[in-house]
Design a protein around this motif. Sequence first.
Motif, PDB file in Angstrom:
ATOM      1  N   ASP A 106       0.988  -1.252   0.152  1.00 27.03           N
ATOM      2  CA  ASP A 106       0.086  -0.008  -0.057  1.00 27.03           C
ATOM      3  C   ASP A 106       0.795   1.212  -0.071  1.00 27.03           C
ATOM      4  O   ASP A 106       1.690   1.387   0.989  1.00 27.03           O
ATOM      5  CB  ASP A 106      -1.157   0.010   1.301  1.00 27.03           C
ATOM      6  N   PRO A 107       0.687   2.308  -1.015  1.00 28.52           N
ATOM      7  CA  PRO A 107      -0.127   1.967  -2.116  1.00 28.52           C
ATOM      8  C   PRO A 107       0.734   1.752  -3.368  1.00 28.52           C
ATOM      9  O   PRO A 107       1.959   2.306  -3.513  1.00 28.52           O
ATOM     10  CB  PRO A 107      -0.926   3.365  -2.160  1.00 28.52           C
ATOM     11  N   THR A 108       0.251   1.207  -4.482  1.00 28.44           N
ATOM     12  CA  THR A 108       0.985   0.930  -5.670  1.00 28.44           C
ATOM     13  C   THR A 108       0.002   1.507  -6.522  1.00 28.44           C
ATOM     14  O   THR A 108      -1.009   0.939  -6.872  1.00 28.44           O
ATOM     15  CB  THR A 108       1.164  -0.539  -5.993  1.00 28.44           C
ATOM     16  N   THR A 109       0.358   2.683  -7.231  1.00 26.65           N
ATOM     17  CA  THR A 109      -0.363   3.153  -8.247  1.00 26.65           C
ATOM     18  C   THR A 109       0.509   3.781  -9.243  1.00 26.65           C
ATOM     19  O   THR A 109       1.559   3.782  -9.604  1.00 26.65           O
ATOM     20  CB  THR A 109      -1.094   4.458  -7.600  1.00 26.65           C
ATOM     21  N   GLY A 110      -0.431   4.454 -10.455  1.00 26.39           N
ATOM     22  CA  GLY A 110       0.375   5.092 -11.456  1.00 26.39           C
ATOM     23  C   GLY A 110       1.040   4.497 -12.416  1.00 26.39           C
ATOM     24  O   GLY A 110       0.866   3.353 -12.592  1.00 26.39           O
ATOM     25  N   GLY A 111       2.120   5.107 -12.966  1.00 30.16           N
ATOM     26  CA  GLY A 111       3.062   4.605 -13.759  1.00 30.16           C
ATOM     27  C   GLY A 111       3.678   3.287 -13.303  1.00 30.16           C
ATOM     28  O   GLY A 111       4.177   2.551 -14.121  1.00 30.16           O
ATOM     29  N   VAL A 112       3.916   3.047 -12.057  1.00 29.47           N
ATOM     30  CA  VAL A 112       4.451   1.909 -11.668  1.00 29.47           C
ATOM     31  C   VAL A 112       3.701   0.623 -11.752  1.00 29.47           C
ATOM     32  O   VAL A 112       4.099  -0.050 -12.371  1.00 29.47           O
ATOM     33  CB  VAL A 112       4.732   2.139 -10.198  1.00 29.47           C
ATOM     34  N   THR A 113       2.404   0.807 -11.550  1.00 29.91           N
ATOM     35  CA  THR A 113       1.398  -0.022 -11.894  1.00 29.91           C
ATOM     36  C   THR A 113       1.369  -0.372 -13.202  1.00 29.91           C
ATOM     37  O   THR A 113       1.051  -1.681 -13.613  1.00 29.91           O
ATOM     38  CB  THR A 113      -0.099   0.244 -11.289  1.00 29.91           C
ATOM     39  N   ALA A 114       1.347   0.621 -14.131  1.00 31.48           N
ATOM     40  CA  ALA A 114       1.223   0.430 -15.535  1.00 31.48           C
ATOM     41  C   ALA A 114       2.666  -0.106 -16.319  1.00 31.48           C
ATOM     42  O   ALA A 114       2.612  -0.550 -17.385  1.00 31.48           O
ATOM     43  CB  ALA A 114       1.062   1.791 -16.241  1.00 31.48           C
ATOM     44  N   SER A 115       3.647  -0.431 -15.335  1.00 33.13           N
ATOM     45  CA  SER A 115       5.021  -0.954 -15.829  1.00 33.13           C
ATOM     46  C   SER A 115       5.190  -2.280 -14.949  1.00 33.13           C
ATOM     47  O   SER A 115       4.478  -3.505 -14.946  1.00 33.13           O
ATOM     48  CB  SER A 115       5.937   0.032 -16.013  1.00 33.13           C
ATOM     49  N   TYR A 116       6.417  -2.084 -14.323  1.00 34.40           N
ATOM     50  CA  TYR A 116       7.065  -3.406 -13.675  1.00 34.40           C
ATOM     51  C   TYR A 116       6.152  -3.851 -12.561  1.00 34.40           C
ATOM     52  O   TYR A 116       6.266  -5.129 -12.295  1.00 34.40           O
ATOM     53  CB  TYR A 116       8.245  -3.080 -13.271  1.00 34.40           C
ATOM     54  N   ALA A 117       5.213  -3.381 -11.961  1.00 31.84           N
ATOM     55  CA  ALA A 117       4.457  -3.691 -10.891  1.00 31.84           C
ATOM     56  C   ALA A 117       3.409  -4.871 -11.174  1.00 31.84           C
ATOM     57  O   ALA A 117       3.230  -5.550 -10.589  1.00 31.84           O
ATOM     58  CB  ALA A 117       3.811  -2.724 -10.302  1.00 31.84           C
ATOM     59  N   MET A 118       3.110  -4.741 -12.624  1.00 29.35           N
ATOM     60  CA  MET A 118       1.944  -5.961 -12.975  1.00 29.35           C
ATOM     61  C   MET A 118       2.741  -6.751 -14.040  1.00 29.35           C
ATOM     62  O   MET A 118       1.915  -7.181 -14.879  1.00 29.35           O
ATOM     63  CB  MET A 118       0.935  -5.245 -13.835  1.00 29.35           C
TER      64      MET A 118
END
Length: 282
Positions: free
Chosen positions: A199-211
């Motif tokens: 908490d929290p994982t959002t934005g461009g990080v979620t749109a790249s290596y986090a997922m």
Amino acid sequence: MSWLTRVRERLPFGAKRETPDNLWVKCPRCQEMVFVKEYEANLNVCLKCDHHGRIGTDKRFSQLLDEGYELLPSPNVTEDPLRFKDTRRYTERIRTARASNPHPDAFSSAFGAIDGRKAVVGVQDFHFMGGSMGMSVGDSFIAAAQRAIDENCGFICVTAAGGARMQEGILSLMQMPRATVMVRRLREAGLPYIVVLTDPTTGGVTASYAMLGDIHVAEPGALIGFAGQRVIQETIREQLPEGFQRAEYLHKHGMVDMVVRRHDLRDTLAQLLDYLSPAKAA
């Protein structure tokens, strides 16, 4: 002179003792006051409602890695490449963040073992400018992934971010494809890439290596998403369901593989490394 003052002068009252102001912590979910020592002994998890509090880089390393791990060096990058200034200069914001943080930027990594299994662990710290992704974060991620390839071991990335760092503009967004390329290289090398979403994982990080992980593990109650809930509601003009963008909701809808309590996270990661790591030569 009041009677209370006269009584105080005659009775042997001792000097007022100073009481530390950091003995208790208020849980942000249930608002209960929890004794700090008990809270920390419980891995920064509320004893009343099981809320998983945010923790820093060093605590995360000590909770996941065996003793004797090696902290990897931080990369040298150009600071303030755009000479950005809003209400304050970007260089001043960096200095302020570093003054209250033991690491030079939001992403740090270490090489060691998890219950005897070799691994590189990268940790993103939300306390450093909201864990925002800039050039230093991108270079740190790439260096950590490369170390995992060199050591022929798994790479575990613990994410916590508000997204890309606006003070670095397009240069921060360039870290998304750079990190994606490194994830592909890990895959080509047959090495596991495990993401722990906190908490929290959002934005461009979620749109790249986090997922992009082989396995996505989330801590209970973690906020995970790209855009904010208010922005989504105003865009689609519909009321979002209860618990939307929380770890349990995403697990139910197939975006997260498992939700694991912090107390069980180390053992879970050790098992995943056993399943996914390359077989040892006989």
